[in-house]
Design a protein around this motif. Structure first.
Motif, PDB file in Angstrom:
ATOM      1  N   TYR A  32      36.499  34.321  34.153  1.00  0.00           N
ATOM      2  CA  TYR A  32      36.608  35.355  35.166  1.00  0.00           C
ATOM      3  C   TYR A  32      35.730  36.566  34.896  1.00  0.00           C
ATOM      4  CZ  TYR A  32      40.600  32.990  37.189  1.00  0.00           C
ATOM      5  OH  TYR A  32      41.417  32.071  37.802  1.00  0.00           O
ATOM      6  N   THR A  33      35.098  37.020  35.961  1.00  0.00           N
ATOM      7  CA  THR A  33      34.553  38.362  35.974  1.00  0.00           C
ATOM      8  C   THR A  33      35.723  39.331  36.113  1.00  0.00           C
ATOM      9  OG1 THR A  33      32.454  37.723  36.993  1.00  0.00           O
ATOM     10  CG2 THR A  33      33.173  39.992  37.351  1.00  0.00           C
ATOM     11  N   MET A  34      35.677  40.397  35.351  1.00  0.00           N
ATOM     12  CA  MET A  34      36.755  41.374  35.391  1.00  0.00           C
ATOM     13  C   MET A  34      36.231  42.688  35.971  1.00  0.00           C
ATOM     14  SD  MET A  34      39.332  39.704  34.334  1.00  0.00           S
ATOM     15  CE  MET A  34      40.519  41.040  34.226  1.00  0.00           C
ATOM     16  N   GLY A  35      37.051  43.310  36.785  1.00  0.00           N
ATOM     17  CA  GLY A  35      36.619  44.546  37.428  1.00  0.00           C
ATOM     18  C   GLY A  35      37.663  45.635  37.360  1.00  0.00           C
ATOM     19  N   TRP A  53      31.832  37.283  32.611  1.00  0.00           N
ATOM     20  CA  TRP A  53      32.762  36.574  31.734  1.00  0.00           C
ATOM     21  C   TRP A  53      32.366  36.691  30.261  1.00  0.00           C
ATOM     22  CZ3 TRP A  53      31.313  32.713  28.430  1.00  0.00           C
ATOM     23  CH2 TRP A  53      30.041  32.183  28.622  1.00  0.00           C
ATOM     24  N   SER A  54      31.071  36.721  30.003  1.00  0.00           N
ATOM     25  CA  SER A  54      30.586  36.770  28.627  1.00  0.00           C
ATOM     26  C   SER A  54      30.479  38.200  28.096  1.00  0.00           C
ATOM     27  CB  SER A  54      29.220  36.121  28.532  1.00  0.00           C
ATOM     28  OG  SER A  54      28.266  36.897  29.252  1.00  0.00           O
ATOM     29  N   GLY A  55      30.547  39.157  29.009  1.00  0.00           N
ATOM     30  CA  GLY A  55      30.299  40.539  28.613  1.00  0.00           C
ATOM     31  C   GLY A  55      28.821  40.889  28.628  1.00  0.00           C
ATOM     32  N   GLY A  56      27.992  39.935  29.009  1.00  0.00           N
ATOM     33  CA  GLY A  56      26.560  40.158  28.974  1.00  0.00           C
ATOM     34  C   GLY A  56      26.000  40.977  30.122  1.00  0.00           C
ATOM     35  N   ALA A  57      26.780  41.110  31.170  1.00  0.00           N
ATOM     36  CA  ALA A  57      26.325  41.894  32.320  1.00  0.00           C
ATOM     37  C   ALA A  57      27.409  42.882  32.715  1.00  0.00           C
ATOM     38  CB  ALA A  57      26.002  40.982  33.493  1.00  0.00           C
ATOM     39  N   GLU A  58      27.002  44.112  32.935  1.00  0.00           N
ATOM     40  CA  GLU A  58      27.916  45.168  33.351  1.00  0.00           C
ATOM     41  C   GLU A  58      27.403  45.777  34.653  1.00  0.00           C
ATOM     42  OE1 GLU A  58      28.360  46.415  28.645  1.00  0.00           O
ATOM     43  OE2 GLU A  58      28.239  47.998  30.141  1.00  0.00           O
ATOM     44  N   ASN A  77      41.946  38.629  25.429  1.00  0.00           N
ATOM     45  CA  ASN A  77      42.175  38.565  26.878  1.00  0.00           C
ATOM     46  C   ASN A  77      42.356  39.962  27.469  1.00  0.00           C
ATOM     47  OD1 ASN A  77      42.077  35.812  26.595  1.00  0.00           O
ATOM     48  ND2 ASN A  77      44.041  35.406  27.572  1.00  0.00           N
ATOM     49  N   THR A  78      41.505  40.869  27.057  1.00  0.00           N
ATOM     50  CA  THR A  78      41.665  42.266  27.459  1.00  0.00           C
ATOM     51  C   THR A  78      40.330  42.844  27.914  1.00  0.00           C
ATOM     52  OG1 THR A  78      43.493  42.557  25.902  1.00  0.00           O
ATOM     53  CG2 THR A  78      42.433  44.553  26.708  1.00  0.00           C
ATOM     54  N   VAL A  79      40.393  43.637  28.958  1.00  0.00           N
ATOM     55  CA  VAL A  79      39.227  44.376  29.432  1.00  0.00           C
ATOM     56  C   VAL A  79      39.546  45.864  29.337  1.00  0.00           C
ATOM     57  CG1 VAL A  79      39.949  44.265  31.869  1.00  0.00           C
ATOM     58  CG2 VAL A  79      37.538  44.613  31.305  1.00  0.00           C
ATOM     59  N   TYR A  80      38.523  46.641  29.054  1.00  0.00           N
ATOM     60  CA  TYR A  80      38.697  48.072  28.811  1.00  0.00           C
ATOM     61  C   TYR A  80      37.801  48.885  29.745  1.00  0.00           C
ATOM     62  CZ  TYR A  80      40.366  46.078  24.410  1.00  0.00           C
ATOM     63  OH  TYR A  80      41.024  45.323  23.464  1.00  0.00           O
ATOM     64  N   LEU A  81      38.205  50.117  29.956  1.00  0.00           N
ATOM     65  CA  LEU A  81      37.360  51.060  30.681  1.00  0.00           C
ATOM     66  C   LEU A  81      37.423  52.388  29.934  1.00  0.00           C
ATOM     67  CD1 LEU A  81      35.559  51.417  33.207  1.00  0.00           C
ATOM     68  CD2 LEU A  81      37.549  52.465  34.317  1.00  0.00           C
ATOM     69  N   GLN A  82      36.334  52.729  29.283  1.00  0.00           N
ATOM     70  CA  GLN A  82      36.227  54.013  28.597  1.00  0.00           C
ATOM     71  C   GLN A  82      35.657  55.022  29.590  1.00  0.00           C
ATOM     72  OE1 GLN A  82      37.160  55.035  25.463  1.00  0.00           O
ATOM     73  NE2 GLN A  82      36.546  57.084  26.131  1.00  0.00           N
ATOM     74  N   CYS A  96      42.987  47.014  37.632  1.00  0.00           N
ATOM     75  CA  CYS A  96      42.233  45.947  36.999  1.00  0.00           C
ATOM     76  C   CYS A  96      42.301  44.727  37.924  1.00  0.00           C
ATOM     77  CB  CYS A  96      42.888  45.651  35.646  1.00  0.00           C
ATOM     78  SG  CYS A  96      42.315  44.192  34.805  1.00  0.00           S
ATOM     79  N   ALA A  97      41.223  43.962  37.981  1.00  0.00           N
ATOM     80  CA  ALA A  97      41.203  42.789  38.854  1.00  0.00           C
ATOM     81  C   ALA A  97      40.363  41.687  38.231  1.00  0.00           C
ATOM     82  CB  ALA A  97      40.642  43.169  40.223  1.00  0.00           C
ATOM     83  N   ALA A  98      40.683  40.456  38.610  1.00  0.00           N
ATOM     84  CA  ALA A  98      39.988  39.277  38.092  1.00  0.00           C
ATOM     85  C   ALA A  98      39.367  38.493  39.241  1.00  0.00           C
ATOM     86  CB  ALA A  98      40.955  38.388  37.314  1.00  0.00           C
ATOM     87  N   SER A  99      38.107  38.128  39.046  1.00  0.00           N
ATOM     88  CA  SER A  99      37.385  37.376  40.066  1.00  0.00           C
ATOM     89  C   SER A  99      36.796  36.110  39.475  1.00  0.00           C
ATOM     90  CB  SER A  99      36.263  38.238  40.649  1.00  0.00           C
ATOM     91  OG  SER A  99      35.435  37.470  41.498  1.00  0.00           O
ATOM     92  N   TYR A 100      36.964  35.012  40.208  1.00  0.00           N
ATOM     93  CA  TYR A 100      36.375  33.752  39.767  1.00  0.00           C
ATOM     94  C   TYR A 100      34.904  33.669  40.174  1.00  0.00           C
ATOM     95  CZ  TYR A 100      36.628  28.887  38.261  1.00  0.00           C
ATOM     96  OH  TYR A 100      36.458  27.704  37.585  1.00  0.00           O
ATOM     97  N   TYR A 101      34.460  34.636  40.991  1.00  0.00           N
ATOM     98  CA  TYR A 101      33.078  34.621  41.459  1.00  0.00           C
ATOM     99  C   TYR A 101      32.210  35.463  40.526  1.00  0.00           C
ATOM    100  CZ  TYR A 101      35.201  32.913  45.749  1.00  0.00           C
ATOM    101  OH  TYR A 101      35.911  32.186  46.652  1.00  0.00           O
TER     102      TYR A 101
END
Length: 124
Positions: A32-35, A53-58, A77-82, A96-101
Motif C-alpha cells: 500500500y501507498t500510505m497517505g 510502498w517502498s518509501g522510495g517516493a514521497e 507497519n507504521t507511517v509517520y508525519l513529522q 492516515c489512509a491506505a491506497s492500493y494504487y
C-alpha cells in the motif's frame, strides 16, 4: 479487518513541531501507498503527503513542502508525519489512509481505508 490508528496530535504553538504516527493492521502493509490528509472545520479534506510502498517516493502538497516529512517503517507497519514550523493554518484533523494504487496519490478516492483522525491545534 483493516485498521489504521493515528496518534501524536495535540496543541502546539506556531513555529513548533509535532510528529504523527499511524499504525496499520489487517493489511499487507508493503502493498500500500500510505497517505496523510487533513480537514479543517468548514473545509474539504485535503491531501497533505503520501509515500510509496517502498518509501522510495514521497509526495507533498505545496502548502507543506519543506516543513513536513512523511516516512514509513515497514517492519512496524507504521507511517509517520513529522511536522515542523507549524502554522495556524495547519490546524485540522489529520487522517492516515491506505491506497492500493500507486498513482494519483493526492486523490481522496484512491484511498479505501482511513483512520479515525487525530486533532492538531496550532496556537498563534
Amino acid at each position: 479487518q483493516v485498521q489504521l490508528v493515528e496518534s501524536g496530535g495535540g496543541l502546539v504553538e506556531a513555529g513548533g513541531s509535532l510528529s504523527l504516527s499511524c499504525a496499520a493492521s489487517g493489511l499487507t502493509f508493503t502493498s500500500y501507498t500510505m497517505g496523510w490528509f487533513r480537514q479543517a472545520p468548514g473545509k474539504e479534506r485535503e491531501f497533505v503527503a503520501a509515500i510509496s510502498w517502498s518509501g522510495g517516493a514521497e509526495y507533498y502538497a505545496d502548502s507543506v513542502k519543506g516543513r513536513f516529512t512523511i516516512s514509513r517503517d515497514n517492519a512496524k507497519n507504521t507511517v509517520y508525519l513529522q511536522m515542523n514550523n507549524l502554522k495556524p493554518e495547519d490546524a485540522a484533523v489529520y487522517y492516515c489512509a491506505a491506497s492500493y494504487y500507486g498513482r494519483h496519490v493526492s486523490s481522496n478516492d484512491k484511498y479505501a481505508n482511513w483512520g479515525q483522525g487525530t486533532q492538531v491545534t496550532v496556537s498563534s
